[in-house]
Design a protein around this motif. Structure first.
Motif, PDB file in Angstrom:
ATOM      1  N   ALA A 392       0.839  -1.202   0.000  1.00  0.00           N
ATOM      2  CA  ALA A 392       0.000   0.000   0.000  1.00  0.00           C
ATOM      3  C   ALA A 392       0.871   1.248   0.000  1.00  0.00           C
ATOM      4  O   ALA A 392       0.576   2.236  -0.669  1.00  0.00           O
ATOM      5  CB  ALA A 392      -0.923  -0.009   1.215  1.00  0.00           C
ATOM      6  N   ARG A 393       1.988   1.186   0.738  1.00  0.00           N
ATOM      7  CA  ARG A 393       2.890   2.347   0.758  1.00  0.00           C
ATOM      8  C   ARG A 393       3.478   2.608  -0.632  1.00  0.00           C
ATOM      9  O   ARG A 393       3.598   3.764  -1.049  1.00  0.00           O
ATOM     10  CB  ARG A 393       4.018   2.122   1.772  1.00  0.00           C
ATOM     11  CG  ARG A 393       4.997   3.277   1.763  1.00  0.00           C
ATOM     12  CD  ARG A 393       6.091   3.188   2.793  1.00  0.00           C
ATOM     13  NE  ARG A 393       7.135   4.160   2.452  1.00  0.00           N
ATOM     14  CZ  ARG A 393       7.095   5.447   2.764  1.00  0.00           C
ATOM     15  NH1 ARG A 393       6.077   5.907   3.446  1.00  0.00           N
ATOM     16  NH2 ARG A 393       8.047   6.271   2.395  1.00  0.00           N
ATOM     17  N   GLN A 394       3.818   1.541  -1.351  1.00  0.00           N
ATOM     18  CA  GLN A 394       4.387   1.739  -2.691  1.00  0.00           C
ATOM     19  C   GLN A 394       3.369   2.400  -3.611  1.00  0.00           C
ATOM     20  O   GLN A 394       3.716   3.253  -4.429  1.00  0.00           O
ATOM     21  CB  GLN A 394       4.871   0.415  -3.289  1.00  0.00           C
ATOM     22  CG  GLN A 394       5.942  -0.303  -2.477  1.00  0.00           C
ATOM     23  CD  GLN A 394       6.908   0.628  -1.801  1.00  0.00           C
ATOM     24  OE1 GLN A 394       7.496   1.502  -2.440  1.00  0.00           O
ATOM     25  NE2 GLN A 394       7.070   0.494  -0.497  1.00  0.00           N
ATOM     26  N   ALA A 395       2.096   1.986  -3.465  1.00  0.00           N
ATOM     27  CA  ALA A 395       1.051   2.626  -4.273  1.00  0.00           C
ATOM     28  C   ALA A 395       0.928   4.101  -3.902  1.00  0.00           C
ATOM     29  O   ALA A 395       0.843   4.973  -4.765  1.00  0.00           O
ATOM     30  CB  ALA A 395      -0.276   1.908  -4.046  1.00  0.00           C
ATOM     31  N   TRP A 396       0.982   4.368  -2.595  1.00  0.00           N
ATOM     32  CA  TRP A 396       0.887   5.754  -2.124  1.00  0.00           C
ATOM     33  C   TRP A 396       2.058   6.588  -2.642  1.00  0.00           C
ATOM     34  O   TRP A 396       1.898   7.732  -3.064  1.00  0.00           O
ATOM     35  CB  TRP A 396       0.853   5.749  -0.590  1.00  0.00           C
ATOM     36  CG  TRP A 396       0.966   7.118   0.016  1.00  0.00           C
ATOM     37  CD1 TRP A 396      -0.011   8.061   0.086  1.00  0.00           C
ATOM     38  CD2 TRP A 396       2.130   7.702   0.604  1.00  0.00           C
ATOM     39  NE1 TRP A 396       0.463   9.193   0.687  1.00  0.00           N
ATOM     40  CE2 TRP A 396       1.785   8.999   1.013  1.00  0.00           C
ATOM     41  CE3 TRP A 396       3.435   7.247   0.838  1.00  0.00           C
ATOM     42  CZ2 TRP A 396       2.692   9.856   1.636  1.00  0.00           C
ATOM     43  CZ3 TRP A 396       4.333   8.088   1.463  1.00  0.00           C
ATOM     44  CH2 TRP A 396       3.960   9.378   1.849  1.00  0.00           C
ATOM     45  N   ARG A 397       3.252   5.993  -2.664  1.00  0.00           N
ATOM     46  CA  ARG A 397       4.425   6.718  -3.181  1.00  0.00           C
ATOM     47  C   ARG A 397       4.251   7.057  -4.651  1.00  0.00           C
ATOM     48  O   ARG A 397       4.761   8.061  -5.140  1.00  0.00           O
ATOM     49  CB  ARG A 397       5.686   5.861  -3.012  1.00  0.00           C
ATOM     50  CG  ARG A 397       6.199   5.799  -1.600  1.00  0.00           C
ATOM     51  CD  ARG A 397       7.419   4.915  -1.534  1.00  0.00           C
ATOM     52  NE  ARG A 397       8.549   5.510  -2.219  1.00  0.00           N
ATOM     53  CZ  ARG A 397       9.559   4.821  -2.755  1.00  0.00           C
ATOM     54  NH1 ARG A 397       9.554   3.514  -2.688  1.00  0.00           N
ATOM     55  NH2 ARG A 397      10.551   5.441  -3.350  1.00  0.00           N
ATOM     56  N   GLY A 408      -7.631   3.251  15.366  1.00  0.00           N
ATOM     57  CA  GLY A 408      -6.355   2.895  15.987  1.00  0.00           C
ATOM     58  C   GLY A 408      -5.436   2.059  15.110  1.00  0.00           C
ATOM     59  O   GLY A 408      -4.726   1.195  15.612  1.00  0.00           O
ATOM     60  N   ILE A 409      -5.473   2.290  13.818  1.00  0.00           N
ATOM     61  CA  ILE A 409      -4.631   1.511  12.914  1.00  0.00           C
ATOM     62  C   ILE A 409      -3.568   2.437  12.335  1.00  0.00           C
ATOM     63  O   ILE A 409      -3.881   3.519  11.840  1.00  0.00           O
ATOM     64  CB  ILE A 409      -5.478   0.886  11.792  1.00  0.00           C
ATOM     65  CG1 ILE A 409      -6.400  -0.181  12.399  1.00  0.00           C
ATOM     66  CG2 ILE A 409      -4.599   0.264  10.723  1.00  0.00           C
ATOM     67  CD1 ILE A 409      -7.560  -0.532  11.536  1.00  0.00           C
ATOM     68  N   SER A 410      -2.301   2.017  12.432  1.00  0.00           N
ATOM     69  CA  SER A 410      -1.248   2.855  11.853  1.00  0.00           C
ATOM     70  C   SER A 410      -0.732   2.205  10.577  1.00  0.00           C
ATOM     71  O   SER A 410      -0.704   0.980  10.451  1.00  0.00           O
ATOM     72  CB  SER A 410      -0.116   3.050  12.858  1.00  0.00           C
ATOM     73  OG  SER A 410       0.570   1.836  13.026  1.00  0.00           O
ATOM     74  N   LEU A 411      -0.358   3.046   9.640  1.00  0.00           N
ATOM     75  CA  LEU A 411       0.135   2.554   8.353  1.00  0.00           C
ATOM     76  C   LEU A 411       1.371   3.354   7.966  1.00  0.00           C
ATOM     77  O   LEU A 411       1.511   4.508   8.369  1.00  0.00           O
ATOM     78  CB  LEU A 411      -0.941   2.740   7.281  1.00  0.00           C
ATOM     79  CG  LEU A 411      -2.052   1.712   7.288  1.00  0.00           C
ATOM     80  CD1 LEU A 411      -3.239   2.201   6.514  1.00  0.00           C
ATOM     81  CD2 LEU A 411      -1.590   0.388   6.730  1.00  0.00           C
ATOM     82  N   PRO A 412       2.273   2.746   7.186  1.00  0.00           N
ATOM     83  CA  PRO A 412       3.489   3.479   6.826  1.00  0.00           C
ATOM     84  C   PRO A 412       3.266   4.434   5.650  1.00  0.00           C
ATOM     85  O   PRO A 412       4.084   4.530   4.752  1.00  0.00           O
ATOM     86  CB  PRO A 412       4.461   2.357   6.460  1.00  0.00           C
ATOM     87  CG  PRO A 412       3.593   1.270   5.956  1.00  0.00           C
ATOM     88  CD  PRO A 412       2.292   1.383   6.668  1.00  0.00           C
ATOM     89  N   CYS A 413       2.107   5.093   5.612  1.00  0.00           N
ATOM     90  CA  CYS A 413       1.853   6.065   4.551  1.00  0.00           C
ATOM     91  C   CYS A 413       0.756   7.023   5.019  1.00  0.00           C
ATOM     92  O   CYS A 413       0.115   6.793   6.042  1.00  0.00           O
ATOM     93  CB  CYS A 413       1.436   5.370   3.249  1.00  0.00           C
ATOM     94  SG  CYS A 413      -0.014   4.347   3.398  1.00  0.00           S
ATOM     95  N   GLU A 414       0.568   8.081   4.260  1.00  0.00           N
ATOM     96  CA  GLU A 414      -0.482   9.046   4.600  1.00  0.00           C
ATOM     97  C   GLU A 414      -1.837   8.432   4.290  1.00  0.00           C
ATOM     98  O   GLU A 414      -2.026   7.848   3.230  1.00  0.00           O
ATOM     99  CB  GLU A 414      -0.321  10.311   3.757  1.00  0.00           C
ATOM    100  CG  GLU A 414       0.494  11.385   4.418  1.00  0.00           C
ATOM    101  CD  GLU A 414       0.671  12.578   3.509  1.00  0.00           C
ATOM    102  OE1 GLU A 414      -0.259  12.886   2.726  1.00  0.00           O
ATOM    103  OE2 GLU A 414       1.743  13.182   3.565  1.00  0.00           O
ATOM    104  N   VAL A 415      -2.807   8.583   5.219  1.00  0.00           N
ATOM    105  CA  VAL A 415      -4.127   8.013   4.976  1.00  0.00           C
ATOM    106  C   VAL A 415      -5.202   9.079   5.159  1.00  0.00           C
ATOM    107  O   VAL A 415      -5.016  10.053   5.885  1.00  0.00           O
ATOM    108  CB  VAL A 415      -4.447   6.823   5.914  1.00  0.00           C
ATOM    109  CG1 VAL A 415      -3.572   5.642   5.591  1.00  0.00           C
ATOM    110  CG2 VAL A 415      -4.294   7.225   7.370  1.00  0.00           C
ATOM    111  N   THR A 416      -6.318   8.864   4.466  1.00  0.00           N
ATOM    112  CA  THR A 416      -7.500   9.687   4.665  1.00  0.00           C
ATOM    113  C   THR A 416      -8.481   8.848   5.456  1.00  0.00           C
ATOM    114  O   THR A 416      -8.868   7.767   5.001  1.00  0.00           O
ATOM    115  CB  THR A 416      -8.130  10.053   3.307  1.00  0.00           C
ATOM    116  OG1 THR A 416      -7.081  10.473   2.437  1.00  0.00           O
ATOM    117  CG2 THR A 416      -9.167  11.131   3.458  1.00  0.00           C
ATOM    118  N   GLU A 417      -8.825   9.309   6.652  1.00  0.00           N
ATOM    119  CA  GLU A 417      -9.731   8.491   7.464  1.00  0.00           C
ATOM    120  C   GLU A 417     -11.173   8.694   7.026  1.00  0.00           C
ATOM    121  O   GLU A 417     -11.609   9.815   6.754  1.00  0.00           O
ATOM    122  CB  GLU A 417      -9.560   8.838   8.941  1.00  0.00           C
ATOM    123  CG  GLU A 417      -8.196   8.395   9.439  1.00  0.00           C
ATOM    124  CD  GLU A 417      -8.142   8.207  10.933  1.00  0.00           C
ATOM    125  OE1 GLU A 417      -9.212   8.058  11.562  1.00  0.00           O
ATOM    126  OE2 GLU A 417      -7.025   8.195  11.481  1.00  0.00           O
TER     127      GLU A 417
END
Lengths: 605, 176
Positions: A392-397, A408-417
């Motif tokens: 998912a991070r590669q797609a975000w990049r 309460g979920i963390s991800l190694p990329c910017e997310v829109t909640e």
């Protein structure tokens, strides 16, 4: 598409390809340290020098930095380019310590290979070497900064590719230092890839520190069993001990990397508590005798309690070969129940997700990387299947939007909640993907797919072969163990690599366990037969997207030589089978048991 | 005259035999008489120690890789002081062909060959030598070399205090 000539070979490659990649496409190797297919170029090491003979640029150029242009004529063997590369290697070695014999990278070191290939052997520089102080980077990774050649691969991977923030580069000029601001464990769940990606021995696997050399490794292509993604790995063993696991490239699945869970969960195979010998009524015996005893005991139970009093229990961690044989065994003994799951909830959820994904809408990790709109829907990829978060991070990049539905979920990329799926602009996206797990409300996604035909789904299952086991479950009408035990008819359980809670085994008169882990069923069983772990057998897993992947035998089963002899030496006596080496793959044991039962029913035994 | 040339040939042979009866014999009456081989003779292998008394062998596995008959095996381990050493080290002299490739491959000068060639036994398993049988209390042929003084990673001395090293870099320093 530009055309160029490399070493007299005409090459035509896509726009934007570098000269280095163009050369690789026609099998011309150009040495490189800083360039990596997954990380791209940095132009830091200067070792990929080639000479441009004709075309828009001329002279010595860095092939990793130069995009191909029409009419280029490239020579990798020109004396000037060769001399340049040799000089680069020599200056990279100026500060490199003289410690290859005590370095774990020795034998699998890119710097070692290219130094020898470049012909540098005798040190001419008489000055002193710069040194660094190492850092403690946690229990998994050993740091030896003196070996660094400043290729920047580690920091490009850690910060850009994996999204880590606690590791970086400090200092300037000759003082460049790769590490943390303060000592401490690396926080990224992908930190183990530093070991693979470092072209020399700055980062080495601490769990396999000083254990073996590359040329002695027992290695084979394998698949990671620690989650349902089925990332490709190469486990490494020596003297019947699983030492480490390294990533194996598969573009469609994990690409170049694996997560730390897959890399550092090796001790379970070497566990001294693993069942290694067959046991019948607390007495150790051979595997063949134990199988015969099991066959007799099955007949006894049926005579005593009537037909259908035995449950055959498998799991979603067993290889597909064994899962396929389980219904046959259940049929032969006229079992009262065939189970692949413990609870009814687990069974229903798994089957529902299987139905959803069987429609050909399943997204591979590559699909996720290429997606432009990703919805993380009520699951925690970083904990359940870390490489999915990486994808998912590669797609975000690459510019994709990542939406998160869940708390309460963390991800190694910017997310829109978001609060609901309706808030996500799925219709505007070209390649939308929803990442969910078995707890998802399947009807909702089913309905959504009707309106969005291009929507793909990545459904995370709980175990390596959940998809395959669920298929068998669906075809054979298997029920959950909870349901099977509800009416009290079941008097015997044959558990094959099954994780049954100890409470469910209470009051069952007969339990047999075929397993390689010291599971609860093994503790409770009257008959225990050891099976092999995934690295000790050939088999296959079907991952979350329905992709069947084979894994090969890496090592022979048996107690590791380490710790076998109290004097510390390996034994002096000869034997044909290693101690604890009688274990067989579960599918092989099942096939033998089925044959024994067949022979018995035809009166052959 | 073929007969004359035949007689001449016979007499020449007899003459050479007779001449050698008065020479010093090259053979000796082994084992009553023994000859000391040259120091570079390739026989029983030993593991030596560095001038500071530490084990030279770092169990780098190069000797076992170089061995054409696979008679060397070992298990490296890490000592408490960070030294790499052999947990166990085994040479099967029943299989060794004394080619010397292991000694040549050794980067720390640990493995060396000695002139002691008399290692026959009645039980072949006695020819499997373990580390304690191989390790000697001495430097062997090169009395000055200590690998760790030159390795550049600091085990026998603090980091940056080795033979060809600068003191450790201060990464947070601002000077150029």
């Amino acid at each position: 598409m530009p055309k160029l000539i490399i070493d007299d070979i005409p090459v035509e490659v896509a726009e934007g390809t570098t000269v280095l990649e163009a050369a690789q496409s026609v099998d011309i190797p150009i040495p490189h340290f800083c360039w990596h297919p997954a990380l791209g170029k940095a132009g830091a090491c200067r070792v990929c020098a080639v000479k441009m003979l004709e075309g828009p640029v001329k002279g010595i150029q860095m092939s990793c930095m130069l995009p191909v242009q029409e009419g280029m004529v490239v020579s990798t063997t020109d004396p000037e380019a060769v001399a340049m590369r040799r000089a680069v290697i020599e200056w990279l070695m100026i500060n490199h310590p003289h410690d290859c014999p005590v370095c774990d990278e020795g034998g699998e070191c890119q710097l070692q290979d290219f130094t020898i290939a470049g012909g540098h052997g005798i040190r001419r520089y008489s000055g002193k070497k710069r040194t660094h102080v190492n850092q403690y980077l946690g229990p998994y990774i050993e740091h030896e900064m003196n070996r660094c050649i400043q290729c920047y691969r580690c920091v490009r991977f850690y910060q850009e590719y994996a999204g880590g923030t606690d590791f970086g580069v400090m200092g300037s000029a000759g003082r460049v230092y790769f590490g943390r601001f303060q000592e401490g464990q690396l926080e990224s769940p992908f930190s183990g890839n530093l070991v693979d990606i470092c072209p020399t021995g700055v980062f080495t696997d601490k769990t396999a520190r000083f254990r073996a050399r590359y040329w002695d490794y027992d290695m084979a292509p394998s698949v990671c069993p620690h989650c349902s993604l089925g990332c490709n790995t190469t486990p490494v063993a020596r003297y019947r001990e699983l030492l480490k696991t390294v990533a194996r490239r598969n573009e469609a699945v994990n690409d170049w990397f694996i997560c730390d869970r897959g890399r550092f969960s090796n001790s379970v195979v070497n566990d001294p508590l693993r069942p290694r010998r067959a046991v019948v009524d607390s007495r150790e015996t051979g595997v063949a005798e134990a199988l015969e005893a099991l066959q007799l005991r099955i007949r006894d139970i049926e005579e005593q309690y009537g037909p259908g009093s035995i449950a055959v229990v498998g799991s979603s961690r067993m290889a597909q070969e064994a899962a396929e044989l389980l219904p046959q065994l259940a049929h032969r003994i006229g079992a009262g129940a065939l189970c692949f799951s413990t609870t009814r909830k687990e069974q229903v959820e798994t089957l529902a997700l299987l139905e959803l994904l069987s429609a050909g809408r399943s997204a591979s990790q590559q699909d996720v990387r290429n997606s432009d709109c990703i919805v993380i829907y009520g699951c925690d990829p970083l904990n359940e299947a870390p490489m999915m978060a990486m994808a998912a991070r590669q797609a975000w990049r690459a510019g994709a939007k990542v939406y998160l539905i869940g708390q309460g979920i963390s991800l190694p990329c910017e997310v829109t909640e978001c609060t609901a799926l309706e808030d996500v602009p799925l219709a505007e996206a070209e390649r939308p993907i929803i990442i969910c797990n078995v707890s998802v409300r399947v009807e909702l996604l089913d309905k959504l797919q009707e309106s969005h035909s291009h929507l793909k789904i990545a459904g995370l299952f709980p175990a390596a072969n959940s998809f395959g086991a669920a298929q068998v479950m669906r075809e054979t009408g298997a029920i959950s163990l909870e349901e099977a035990l509800a009416d009290g008819e079941i008097k015997g359980i044959i558990a094959i690599e099954a994780d049954i809670p100890a409470a469910l085994l209470d009051g069952i008169p007969f339990v047999a366990a075929l397993d390689w882990l010291a599971a609860a069923a093994v503790q409770a069983a009257q008959i225990v037969i050891p099976t092999t772990a995934w690295v000790e057998m050939d088999g296959s897993y079907i991952n979350y997207e329905g992709r069947a992947q084979q894994f090969s035998k890496v090592m022979n089963p048996g107690v590791p030589i380490k710790g076998l002899d109290p004097n510390g030496h390996p034994p002096h006596s000869h034997r044909t089978v290693a101690p604890g080496g009688e274990a067989l793959p579960a599918w092989q044991l099942l096939a033998t048991l089925i044959k024994l039962l067949d022979d018995d029913s035809r009166g052959l035994s | 005259m073929k007969i004359l040339s035949d007689i001449a040939a016979l007499l020449t042979g007899m003459w050479i035999t007779w001449k050698h009866m008065f020479r010093r014999p090259v053979t000796i009456q082994y084992p009553e008489e023994k000859r000391q081989p040259y120091p570079r003779y390739r026989a029983r292998i030993v593991l030596t120690r560095d001038p500071d008394g530490g084990e030279r062998c770092v169990a780098c596995q190069l000797c076992s890789a170089a061995c054409p008959v696979d008679c060397i095996s070992m298990q490296p381990t890490e000592d408490t002081d960070g030294r790499r050493s052999a947990e166990w080290f085994r040479i099967n002299f029943a299989r060794c062909i004394f080619c010397g490739l292991c000694a040549e491959a050794c980067p720390t000068l640990a493995i060396q060959m000695t002139p002691d060639f008399e290692i026959c036994t009645r039980d072949i398993m006695d020819l499997v030598y373990e580390k304690e049988d191989l390790l000697i209390d001495g430097c062997g042929k090169s009395s000055h070399y200590n690998f760790y003084r030159h390795a550049g990673i600091g085990v026998t001395q603090p980091r940056g205090n080795g033979a060809e090293e600068l003191p450790p870099v201060d990464v947070r320093g601002l000077l150029p």
